[in-house]
Design an enzyme around this catalytic site. Sequence first.
Site, short mmCIF file in Angstrom:
data_model
loop_
_atom_site.label_atom_id
_atom_site.label_comp_id
_atom_site.label_asym_id
_atom_site.label_seq_id
_atom_site.Cartn_x
_atom_site.Cartn_y
_atom_site.Cartn_z
N GLU A 36 19.97 0.94 -1.26
CA GLU A 36 19.43 0.71 -0.16
C GLU A 36 18.00 0.38 0.03
O GLU A 36 17.57 -0.61 0.88
CB GLU A 36 19.91 1.75 0.85
CG GLU A 36 21.39 1.90 1.12
CD GLU A 36 21.86 2.92 0.01
OE1 GLU A 36 23.05 3.02 0.26
OE2 GLU A 36 21.19 3.24 -0.88
N LYS A 71 -9.72 1.86 -15.71
CA LYS A 71 -10.29 2.35 -14.11
C LYS A 71 -11.64 2.23 -14.21
O LYS A 71 -12.62 3.06 -14.94
CB LYS A 71 -9.64 3.55 -13.76
CG LYS A 71 -9.71 3.49 -12.32
CD LYS A 71 -8.61 4.77 -11.59
CE LYS A 71 -8.32 4.68 -10.39
NZ LYS A 71 -7.16 5.72 -9.80
N SER A 97 33.58 -1.81 4.33
CA SER A 97 33.68 -0.89 5.22
C SER A 97 32.55 -1.50 6.38
O SER A 97 32.88 -1.36 7.63
CB SER A 97 33.19 0.49 4.84
OG SER A 97 33.86 1.06 4.12
N GLY A 146 0.73 -1.18 0.07
CA GLY A 146 0.07 0.06 0.02
C GLY A 146 0.93 1.24 -0.15
O GLY A 146 0.54 2.31 -0.51
N HIS A 181 29.84 3.33 10.58
CA HIS A 181 30.29 4.74 10.28
C HIS A 181 29.19 5.58 10.97
O HIS A 181 28.80 6.42 10.34
CB HIS A 181 30.53 4.96 8.82
CG HIS A 181 31.51 4.30 8.37
ND1 HIS A 181 31.65 2.69 8.18
CD2 HIS A 181 32.80 4.51 7.61
CE1 HIS A 181 32.70 2.43 7.54
NE2 HIS A 181 33.63 3.63 7.53
N LEU A 195 -5.09 6.42 -14.91
CA LEU A 195 -5.58 7.28 -14.12
C LEU A 195 -5.03 7.11 -12.70
O LEU A 195 -5.01 6.18 -12.00
CB LEU A 195 -7.10 7.41 -13.89
CG LEU A 195 -7.80 8.06 -15.07
CD1 LEU A 195 -9.37 7.92 -14.84
CD2 LEU A 195 -7.32 9.27 -15.49
#
Length: 615
Positions: A355, A238, A334, A114, A404, A178
């Site tokens: 990410e 739609k 890292s 959603g 970090h 739409l």
Amino acid sequence: MQDEQLAELAQQLRVDAVRAADSASSGHPTSSMSAAELGAVLLARHLRYDFARPEHPGNDRFVLSKGHASPLLYAMYLAAGAIDEEELLTFRKKGSRLEGHPTPRLPWVDVATGSLGQGLPVGVGMALAGKRLDQIPYRVWVLSGDSEMAEGSVWEAVEHASYERLDNLTLLLDVNRLGQRGPTRFGWDLDAYARRLRAHGWHTVEIDGHDVRAVDDALSEAAATVGRPTAVVARTEKGRGVTAVQDQEGKHGKPLSDAEDAVRELGGVRTARIEVQPPPAARVLHARRSGGLTLPVYGTDDKVATRTAYGEALAALGAARTDVVALDAEVGDSTRTEYFAKEHPGRHFQFYIAEQQMVAAAVGMYVRGYVPFASSFAAFLTRAHDFVRMAAVSRASVNLVGSHAGVAIGQDGPSQMGLEDLAMFRSVPGSTVLYPCDGNQTARLVAAMADLRGISYLRTSRADMPVLYGADEDFPVGGSKVLRSSHRDRVCVVAAGVTVHESLAAAALLEREGIPVRVVDLYSVKPVDAGTLQHAADDTGCLLTVEDHRTEGGLGDAVAEAFSDGRPMPRLVRLGVRNIPASAEPKEQLHTSGIDAESIAAAVRLLVAEAMVHP
């Protein structure tokens, strides 16, 4: 079913979507009506699913990314016999499993949707699990709307699905022209979507989404396509089938004004029930636990970065448990997840600098029974906050690790400094937030995270730090450690991570000045050790929190909340990062932000002086 019966089933789904929204006096029936043929053909001819055994390992996965079209999903469940008509008409009512946007309160819903742009990235995680972990030929079907194709997270998923050659993943794109406030960016230009998808390496099929034969052929073509994912780009309308709303602006998110008339126009109520194809027999590759977890051990003469201890502990955990997987966003050298990658390459997943896709994939892998650890810089995880938020709604158990953190990283400057992450993760319902200060503590907390429920976050630091604790020390979630204490203590300094070491240095300096100070390592930021904090407040009357984080929402707020039950509030002073940092040496950064040992000592002196004047 014959084509004519499929067309009737699509009408049945439309009617039931209209009825559900009418019963609720709210909802999105028009968005459901556009995808009715897509839902009908998938349910009757292509989905392999045992509704009596949603945990069956061979079940296909169906993700309704356009979650506002939940009336369509619930109408499909009714047609499959998973729910009855009485429950359908509880849609959006208090206590109903049929929420406005689907959640795993229903056993056939894997993830909450959603928040648009999330279904396909989560589907990528499920498809990856099927290909590389489960090694079971289930298919992942994702139904998306055209509006959400504007979300960047969708294109992270599109690119990664192609890179991983996920031919077990099919996107059903409902191009109904739409959106909420008017036409979408490309309207009915199917090729605008298809050529973008093809540019990323997808196979595409452009169809009339209301032609059941065309839908059936497209889904069959998707299942037969090898070596790349398929997108079925379907032109739809739609509100299809009801003159008053069909392809009309301003009808989004509203029940139909005359539901009875709409049902008549659609041909009336139907009660067909579908025998959904069962999944093929499948065997789960059961997780192995050796029972011999051997965590890394660090001596008290050592210095080790908590990020390094995390990487070594994760690799050890992977050796003891085959259900543990690691996900990286191109910073494994890292964050130190590279240690896991070297020892367990088959359970390590690289998502490059994406990410949102990384966190979404972690949720998808959790759904398939795995224990994911996803790592990046703490600052960059903020990009994925909406995925973290929805993971909690999905009741997913996902471990996130941000390295970090804070100004202590030094010369890289503010763009790389996680200074809001504690606040972000503390705000997630049911979350656990951990911030270790040494190697042995980090290793123990990593092992504990694997068995926690909900969203767990571990904050790690860049620089090598002294080892304070022995390898046999326990660190229960919700606990803390009192590192210095006496009956004469004037102030209690509460710290975590980097600032624990600064606080100990400040306490040693103040001791020489005749000012005894208690130091508490609050490694569990959520849940917080209220008992220890309340005891310290009773003993000293004054708490000083110090954190390498913004003063809003982090350690200081966690401590303050321990006194929100009506008990007397101690004097509470918070030190944190209030400036916008610039490049400098780590020690310079801590001093400039007022959270180094010298600054802590100065704050304690001021507090003690004020207490003498105003006891």
